[in-house]
Design a protein around this motif. Structure first.
Motif, PDB file in Angstrom:
ATOM      1  N   ILE A  56      44.387  38.033  34.493  1.00 38.62           N
ATOM      2  CA  ILE A  56      44.802  36.705  34.942  1.00 38.62           C
ATOM      3  C   ILE A  56      45.695  36.809  36.168  1.00 38.62           C
ATOM      4  O   ILE A  56      46.239  37.864  36.471  1.00 38.62           O
ATOM      5  CB  ILE A  56      45.533  35.915  33.826  1.00 38.62           C
ATOM      6  N   GLY A  57      45.840  35.678  36.841  1.00 43.40           N
ATOM      7  CA  GLY A  57      46.751  35.579  37.964  1.00 43.40           C
ATOM      8  C   GLY A  57      48.143  35.178  37.482  1.00 43.40           C
ATOM      9  O   GLY A  57      48.359  34.886  36.307  1.00 43.40           O
ATOM     10  N   ARG A  58      49.069  35.134  38.409  1.00 46.09           N
ATOM     11  CA  ARG A  58      50.472  34.857  38.066  1.00 46.09           C
ATOM     12  C   ARG A  58      50.663  33.464  37.488  1.00 46.09           C
ATOM     13  O   ARG A  58      51.406  33.274  36.520  1.00 46.09           O
ATOM     14  CB  ARG A  58      51.346  35.043  39.315  1.00 46.09           C
ATOM     15  N   SER A  86      49.593  40.195  40.553  1.00 42.75           N
ATOM     16  CA  SER A  86      50.746  39.501  41.131  1.00 42.75           C
ATOM     17  C   SER A  86      51.537  40.455  42.012  1.00 42.75           C
ATOM     18  O   SER A  86      51.707  41.627  41.672  1.00 42.75           O
ATOM     19  CB  SER A  86      51.659  38.969  40.013  1.00 42.75           C
ATOM     20  N   THR A  87      52.034  39.929  43.110  1.00 42.91           N
ATOM     21  CA  THR A  87      52.927  40.720  43.963  1.00 42.91           C
ATOM     22  C   THR A  87      54.386  40.408  43.660  1.00 42.91           C
ATOM     23  O   THR A  87      55.278  41.046  44.218  1.00 42.91           O
ATOM     24  CB  THR A  87      52.653  40.437  45.458  1.00 42.91           C
ATOM     25  N   THR A  88      54.637  39.454  42.753  1.00 47.48           N
ATOM     26  CA  THR A  88      56.018  39.038  42.495  1.00 47.48           C
ATOM     27  C   THR A  88      56.490  39.270  41.059  1.00 47.48           C
ATOM     28  O   THR A  88      57.693  39.384  40.832  1.00 47.48           O
ATOM     29  CB  THR A  88      56.199  37.542  42.834  1.00 47.48           C
ATOM     30  N   LEU A  89      55.594  39.338  40.085  1.00 48.20           N
ATOM     31  CA  LEU A  89      56.002  39.533  38.690  1.00 48.20           C
ATOM     32  C   LEU A  89      56.508  40.959  38.515  1.00 48.20           C
ATOM     33  O   LEU A  89      55.831  41.918  38.904  1.00 48.20           O
ATOM     34  CB  LEU A  89      54.807  39.274  37.758  1.00 48.20           C
ATOM     35  N   VAL A  99      51.162  44.794  35.216  1.00 46.21           N
ATOM     36  CA  VAL A  99      51.029  44.084  36.485  1.00 46.21           C
ATOM     37  C   VAL A  99      50.220  44.941  37.453  1.00 46.21           C
ATOM     38  O   VAL A  99      50.483  46.133  37.619  1.00 46.21           O
ATOM     39  CB  VAL A  99      52.418  43.767  37.093  1.00 46.21           C
ATOM     40  N   LEU A 100      49.211  44.321  38.056  1.00 43.76           N
ATOM     41  CA  LEU A 100      48.430  44.954  39.119  1.00 43.76           C
ATOM     42  C   LEU A 100      48.845  44.297  40.435  1.00 43.76           C
ATOM     43  O   LEU A 100      48.948  43.078  40.499  1.00 43.76           O
ATOM     44  CB  LEU A 100      46.930  44.762  38.882  1.00 43.76           C
ATOM     45  N   ARG A 101      49.060  45.057  41.454  1.00 43.50           N
ATOM     46  CA  ARG A 101      49.579  44.527  42.717  1.00 43.50           C
ATOM     47  C   ARG A 101      48.494  44.160  43.717  1.00 43.50           C
ATOM     48  O   ARG A 101      48.793  43.521  44.732  1.00 43.50           O
ATOM     49  CB  ARG A 101      50.529  45.533  43.357  1.00 43.50           C
ATOM     50  N   SER A 102      47.230  44.554  43.480  1.00 44.60           N
ATOM     51  CA  SER A 102      46.197  44.302  44.489  1.00 44.60           C
ATOM     52  C   SER A 102      44.808  44.257  43.856  1.00 44.60           C
ATOM     53  O   SER A 102      44.615  44.701  42.722  1.00 44.60           O
ATOM     54  CB  SER A 102      46.235  45.406  45.544  1.00 44.60           C
ATOM     55  N   LEU A 103      43.863  43.767  44.631  1.00 46.92           N
ATOM     56  CA  LEU A 103      42.470  43.788  44.187  1.00 46.92           C
ATOM     57  C   LEU A 103      41.927  45.218  44.133  1.00 46.92           C
ATOM     58  O   LEU A 103      41.004  45.499  43.371  1.00 46.92           O
ATOM     59  CB  LEU A 103      41.597  42.927  45.103  1.00 46.92           C
ATOM     60  N   ASP A 104      42.502  46.112  44.916  1.00 45.21           N
ATOM     61  CA  ASP A 104      42.112  47.523  44.830  1.00 45.21           C
ATOM     62  C   ASP A 104      42.428  48.078  43.447  1.00 45.21           C
ATOM     63  O   ASP A 104      41.646  48.858  42.892  1.00 45.21           O
ATOM     64  CB  ASP A 104      42.819  48.363  45.896  1.00 45.21           C
ATOM     65  N   GLU A 105      43.557  47.672  42.883  1.00 46.24           N
ATOM     66  CA  GLU A 105      43.908  48.107  41.529  1.00 46.24           C
ATOM     67  C   GLU A 105      42.960  47.490  40.507  1.00 46.24           C
ATOM     68  O   GLU A 105      42.608  48.138  39.512  1.00 46.24           O
ATOM     69  CB  GLU A 105      45.367  47.760  41.212  1.00 46.24           C
TER      70      GLU A 105
END
Length: 185
Positions: A56-58, A86-89, A99-105
């Protein structure tokens, strides 16, 4: 490789915003405006049984995390691994959340073995996953209502054409249509 499935409640005009509650002016439209037909939700139970993880997204995380852990009908989701893009959670409180920081992850997670990754809600995430070629299947419950505005699943004007193949469908007594599409590559 794991399958990535986007699952949505969607109005006939493509809106997926606030189907059960939220900020949309017609929040809760799936339950307030459409007669209940248990058969239409059979796919939701199947999804919980078949999914290996929730992605899911943030915004969806912020809506689901305080509520879903208290709901008995979401026991499987609460037990399974959950991934939030999410880049903020920084400190997720929902049990078993990463938490995954990017679509690459996300792509790296998808390349692994296991049961499907299931994307619930998360309009922006679903659009970004589709644009990155990471979506394999769509599970749509299409409700016979026009909402006019709100977040849409297929919204970006600059999106690439994507061919889909209908692999399962049904129509229920309340007018809800279930459509399962595989992405054709």
């Amino acid at each position: 490789m794991r399958q990535l499935i986007v699952t949505e409640f969607m109005s006939l005009d493509g809106v997926i915003d606030s189907p059960g509650g939220g900020d949309h002016p017609h929040a809760g439209w799936t339950f307030k405006d459409i007669e209940m037909d248990e058969a239409a939700y059979e796919i939701k139970g199947r999804e919980q049984e078949e999914a290996g993880a929730l992605l899911i997204g943030r915004v969806s995380y912020d809506e689901f995390a305080p509520v879903w852990p208290k709901m008995e009908e979401f026991a499987e989701y609460n037990a399974m691994p959950k991934y939030v893009v999410s880049t903020t959670l920084t400190d997720p409180q929902w049990h078993n959340t990463t938490v995954l920081r990017s679509l690459d992850e996300v792509a790296a997670l998808k390349r692994g073995d296991g049961a499907p990754l299931l994307v619930h809600g998360s309009a922006n995430l679903a659009q970004n996953l589709a644009a990155a070629g990471l979506v394999d299947r769509y599970h749509l419950l299409i409700f016979p209502i026009l909402l006019g505005g709100g977040k849409r699943l297929f919204a970006p004007q600059d999106a690439e054409k994507q061919k889909l193949k209908l692999v399962e469908h049904a129509t229920y007594g309340n007018g809800v249509q279930m459509a399962v599409y595989d992405v054709v590559r």
